[in-house]
Design a protein around this motif. Structure first.
Motif, mmCIF file in Angstrom:
data_model
loop_
_atom_site.group_PDB
_atom_site.id
_atom_site.type_symbol
_atom_site.label_atom_id
_atom_site.label_comp_id
_atom_site.label_asym_id
_atom_site.label_seq_id
_atom_site.Cartn_x
_atom_site.Cartn_y
_atom_site.Cartn_z
ATOM 1 N N VAL A 6 0.772 -1.187 -0.003
ATOM 2 C CA VAL A 6 0.163 0.009 0.067
ATOM 3 C C VAL A 6 1.031 1.248 0.165
ATOM 4 O O VAL A 6 0.639 2.193 -0.976
ATOM 5 C CB VAL A 6 -0.856 0.012 1.449
ATOM 6 N N HIS A 7 1.984 1.353 0.839
ATOM 7 C CA HIS A 7 2.719 2.319 0.802
ATOM 8 C C HIS A 7 3.423 2.750 -0.475
ATOM 9 O O HIS A 7 3.472 3.932 -0.950
ATOM 10 C CB HIS A 7 4.029 2.145 1.743
ATOM 11 N N GLY A 8 3.931 1.827 -1.205
ATOM 12 C CA GLY A 8 4.429 1.910 -2.400
ATOM 13 C C GLY A 8 3.766 2.210 -3.582
ATOM 14 O O GLY A 8 3.699 3.425 -4.020
ATOM 15 N N LEU A 9 2.445 2.011 -3.531
ATOM 16 C CA LEU A 9 1.461 2.257 -4.570
ATOM 17 C C LEU A 9 0.893 3.628 -4.373
ATOM 18 O O LEU A 9 0.832 4.534 -5.285
ATOM 19 C CB LEU A 9 0.395 1.074 -4.500
ATOM 20 N N VAL A 10 0.603 4.118 -2.923
ATOM 21 C CA VAL A 10 0.238 5.278 -2.516
ATOM 22 C C VAL A 10 1.232 6.404 -2.983
ATOM 23 O O VAL A 10 0.919 7.390 -3.499
ATOM 24 C CB VAL A 10 -0.489 5.209 -1.247
ATOM 25 N N ALA A 11 2.264 6.033 -2.471
ATOM 26 C CA ALA A 11 3.522 7.250 -2.788
ATOM 27 C C ALA A 11 3.727 7.310 -4.394
ATOM 28 O O ALA A 11 3.729 8.589 -4.670
ATOM 29 C CB ALA A 11 4.867 6.644 -2.241
ATOM 30 N N HIS A 12 3.566 6.282 -5.062
ATOM 31 C CA HIS A 12 3.840 6.585 -6.559
ATOM 32 C C HIS A 12 2.524 7.259 -7.092
ATOM 33 O O HIS A 12 2.687 8.097 -8.031
ATOM 34 C CB HIS A 12 4.123 5.371 -7.185
ATOM 35 N N TYR A 14 0.757 9.547 -5.707
ATOM 36 C CA TYR A 14 0.675 11.034 -5.399
ATOM 37 C C TYR A 14 2.029 11.654 -6.418
ATOM 38 O O TYR A 14 1.851 12.598 -6.793
ATOM 39 C CB TYR A 14 1.202 11.312 -3.859
ATOM 40 N N ARG A 15 2.954 10.770 -6.390
ATOM 41 C CA ARG A 15 4.232 11.395 -7.091
ATOM 42 C C ARG A 15 3.819 11.552 -8.554
ATOM 43 O O ARG A 15 4.144 12.642 -9.314
ATOM 44 C CB ARG A 15 5.412 10.249 -6.978
ATOM 45 N N VAL A 16 3.203 10.510 -9.330
ATOM 46 C CA VAL A 16 2.927 10.689 -10.864
ATOM 47 C C VAL A 16 1.583 12.010 -10.946
ATOM 48 O O VAL A 16 1.652 12.454 -11.876
ATOM 49 C CB VAL A 16 2.709 9.327 -11.619
ATOM 50 N N GLY A 17 0.751 11.862 -9.848
ATOM 51 C CA GLY A 17 -0.261 12.647 -9.923
ATOM 52 C C GLY A 17 0.110 13.957 -9.935
ATOM 53 O O GLY A 17 -0.642 14.943 -10.446
ATOM 54 N N GLU A 18 1.095 14.280 -9.050
ATOM 55 C CA GLU A 18 1.451 15.879 -8.949
ATOM 56 C C GLU A 18 2.219 16.271 -9.982
ATOM 57 O O GLU A 18 1.906 17.467 -10.571
ATOM 58 C CB GLU A 18 2.419 15.730 -7.705
ATOM 59 N N GLN A 19 2.705 15.518 -10.885
ATOM 60 C CA GLN A 19 3.376 15.731 -11.982
ATOM 61 C C GLN A 19 2.338 15.974 -13.077
ATOM 62 O O GLN A 19 2.159 16.855 -13.966
ATOM 63 C CB GLN A 19 4.273 14.701 -12.638
ATOM 64 N N ALA A 20 1.211 15.259 -12.906
ATOM 65 C CA ALA A 20 0.040 15.268 -14.092
ATOM 66 C C ALA A 20 -0.737 16.586 -13.743
ATOM 67 O O ALA A 20 -1.129 17.399 -14.451
ATOM 68 C CB ALA A 20 -0.854 14.294 -13.867
ATOM 69 N N LEU A 21 -0.794 16.793 -12.363
ATOM 70 C CA LEU A 21 -1.522 18.310 -12.142
ATOM 71 C C LEU A 21 -0.645 19.323 -12.638
ATOM 72 O O LEU A 21 -1.113 20.279 -13.158
ATOM 73 C CB LEU A 21 -1.610 18.390 -10.644
ATOM 74 N N SER A 22 0.706 19.328 -12.709
ATOM 75 C CA SER A 22 1.581 20.289 -13.034
ATOM 76 C C SER A 22 1.276 20.529 -14.550
ATOM 77 O O SER A 22 1.193 21.743 -15.081
ATOM 78 C CB SER A 22 2.824 20.245 -12.708
ATOM 79 N N MET A 23 1.233 19.577 -15.363
ATOM 80 C CA MET A 23 0.973 19.481 -16.972
ATOM 81 C C MET A 23 -0.485 20.090 -17.157
ATOM 82 O O MET A 23 -0.349 20.753 -18.020
ATOM 83 C CB MET A 23 1.204 18.269 -17.271
ATOM 84 N N LEU A 35 -0.333 9.796 -16.998
ATOM 85 C CA LEU A 35 -0.178 9.826 -15.799
ATOM 86 C C LEU A 35 -1.363 9.955 -14.729
ATOM 87 O O LEU A 35 -1.350 9.474 -13.888
ATOM 88 C CB LEU A 35 0.857 10.950 -15.620
ATOM 89 N N VAL A 36 -2.441 10.632 -15.438
ATOM 90 C CA VAL A 36 -3.569 10.554 -14.807
ATOM 91 C C VAL A 36 -4.185 9.225 -14.343
ATOM 92 O O VAL A 36 -4.654 8.877 -13.241
ATOM 93 C CB VAL A 36 -4.905 11.643 -15.228
ATOM 94 N N ARG A 37 -4.199 8.715 -15.550
ATOM 95 C CA ARG A 37 -4.641 7.085 -15.623
ATOM 96 C C ARG A 37 -4.024 6.418 -14.547
ATOM 97 O O ARG A 37 -4.398 5.388 -13.792
ATOM 98 C CB ARG A 37 -4.838 6.767 -16.906
ATOM 99 N N LEU A 38 -2.497 6.492 -14.541
ATOM 100 C CA LEU A 38 -1.796 5.728 -13.865
ATOM 101 C C LEU A 38 -1.836 6.147 -12.118
ATOM 102 O O LEU A 38 -1.787 5.277 -11.530
ATOM 103 C CB LEU A 38 -0.404 5.753 -14.082
ATOM 104 N N SER A 39 -2.034 7.386 -12.025
ATOM 105 C CA SER A 39 -2.416 7.823 -10.576
ATOM 106 C C SER A 39 -3.563 7.011 -10.106
ATOM 107 O O SER A 39 -3.890 6.596 -8.906
ATOM 108 C CB SER A 39 -2.455 9.228 -10.598
ATOM 109 N N TYR A 40 -4.556 7.016 -10.841
ATOM 110 C CA TYR A 40 -6.115 6.453 -10.750
ATOM 111 C C TYR A 40 -5.975 4.966 -10.505
ATOM 112 O O TYR A 40 -6.425 4.560 -9.281
ATOM 113 C CB TYR A 40 -6.837 6.830 -11.962
#
Length: 245
Positions: A6-12, A14-23, A35-40
Motif C-alpha cells: 500500500v505504501h509503495g502504490l500510494v507514494a507513486h 501521489y508522485r505521478v499525480g503531482e506531475q500530471a497536475l502540473s502539466m 499519468l492521470v490514468r496511472l495515478s488513478y
C-alpha cells in the motif's frame, strides 16, 4: 506485505499525480492523461489491497508471473543481447502465494468490480483515460482540423486540440483521496482520516470504496479453506497420558 504494498502504490500515485497536475495547469492536459490514468489505477489498487486479506499476495504473484513471461519472451528473441537479458529477472523463481484474488490482480476491470461504489463505473472512467494512453483514433483525431461540415480535413495540426482539464484534475483529486484512505487503512494512528473525509465531502465523493459483498465472501471462503487444509485435528494422547502417567 500489505503495508509495504500500500505504501509503495500510494507514494507513486501521489508522485505521478503531482506531475500530471502540473502539466494540466500548464496547458498539457492531453499529454498528462497517461499519468492521470496511472495515478488513478495505483490509487484504486492500493485501496483494494488495503481492504483485501489476500490482495497483496495476488499482486506479488502477478509480478512473479510477469517476470516469468518476460524471461520466456527474451529467451526466444533473435538478438543475442536480448537473450542474455533473460537472466536479469531476480524473483522470477519465487514460489507463488496462496490467494483467492488472482483474477482481480491481473484484470483491472475485475478489481474495480470488487469495490463499491465503483464497479463498472470506476472501470468506465479508466477506459476513457485509456483513449489518450494508447495509439488510438482519438489521439489521431486530435491532430486533425476538420472542415466546418465535419466531412473532411481542413488542416493537420502540430499541437493537439485543446482538452478541458477540469474533469481530469477532478479525477486526480479523487485519486489522491482514495490513495490517502488506502494508507489510512493500514495506519494505526489514522493520521489524516479527518482531512481525507473533509476533502471527499468537498468533492462530493465517498471517501471509501468498500469491498463488495461478493469479494468479502470470496476471500472469507478462501481463508476458511486454508484453515481447514492446515488443521491437523486434536493431538492424540499417548497411552500413558490417557491414564495420567
Amino acid at each position: 506485505m500489505k503495508f509495504v504494498s500500500v505504501h509503495g502504490l500510494v507514494a507513486h500515485s501521489y508522485r505521478v499525480g503531482e506531475q500530471a497536475l502540473s502539466m494540466c495547469v500548464d496547458g498539457f492536459a492531453m499529454e498528462a492523461l497517461p499519468l492521470v490514468r496511472l495515478s488513478y489505477e495505483l490509487a484504486l489498487t492500493a485501496h483494494w489491497i488495503a481492504q483485501n486479506i489476500d490482495g497483496a499476495e495476488a499482486v506479488l504473484n502477478r509480478d512473479v508471473q510477469n517476470r516469468q513471461a518476460a524471461i520466456r519472451t527474451l529467451a526466444n528473441a533473435q538478438s543475442a543481447t536480448l537473450r542474455s537479458g533473460s537472466q536479469d529477472f531476480p524473483g522470477a523463481d519465487r514460489e507463488l502465494l496462496q490467494t483467492s484474488s488472482q483474477v482481480q490482480a491481473r484484470n483491472f476491470e475485475q478489481l474495480c468490480r470488487d469495490l463499491e461504489p465503483g464497479g463498472a463505473d470506476a472501470y468506465a472512467y479508466y477506459r476513457l483515460m485509456s483513449w489518450y494512453s494508447h495509439p488510438s483514433a482519438r489521439i489521431i483525431d486530435s491532430y486533425v482540423q476538420p472542415t466546418p461540415d465535419n466531412q473532411g480535413i481542413a488542416a493537420l495540426r502540430l499541437d493537439p486540440e485543446t482538452l478541458d482539464a477540469n474533469i481530469w484534475v477532478h479525477f486526480l483529486a479523487y485519486s489522491f483521496v482514495w490513495a490517502g484512505r488506502a494508507l489510512d487503512f493500514v495506519d494505526a494512528d489514522r493520521t489524516h482520516r479527518s482531512e481525507l473525509r473533509d476533502a471527499a465531502r468537498s468533492l462530493d465523493i465517498p471517501d471509501v470504496l468498500k469491498l463488495s459483498s461478493e469479494a468479502i465472501r470470496r476471500t472469507a471462503r478462501a481463508k476458511q479453506e486454508t484453515r481447514r487444509a492446515s488443521w491437523k485435528g486434536p493431538r492424540q494422547k499417548s497411552f500413558g497420558e490417557s491414564f495420567g502417567v
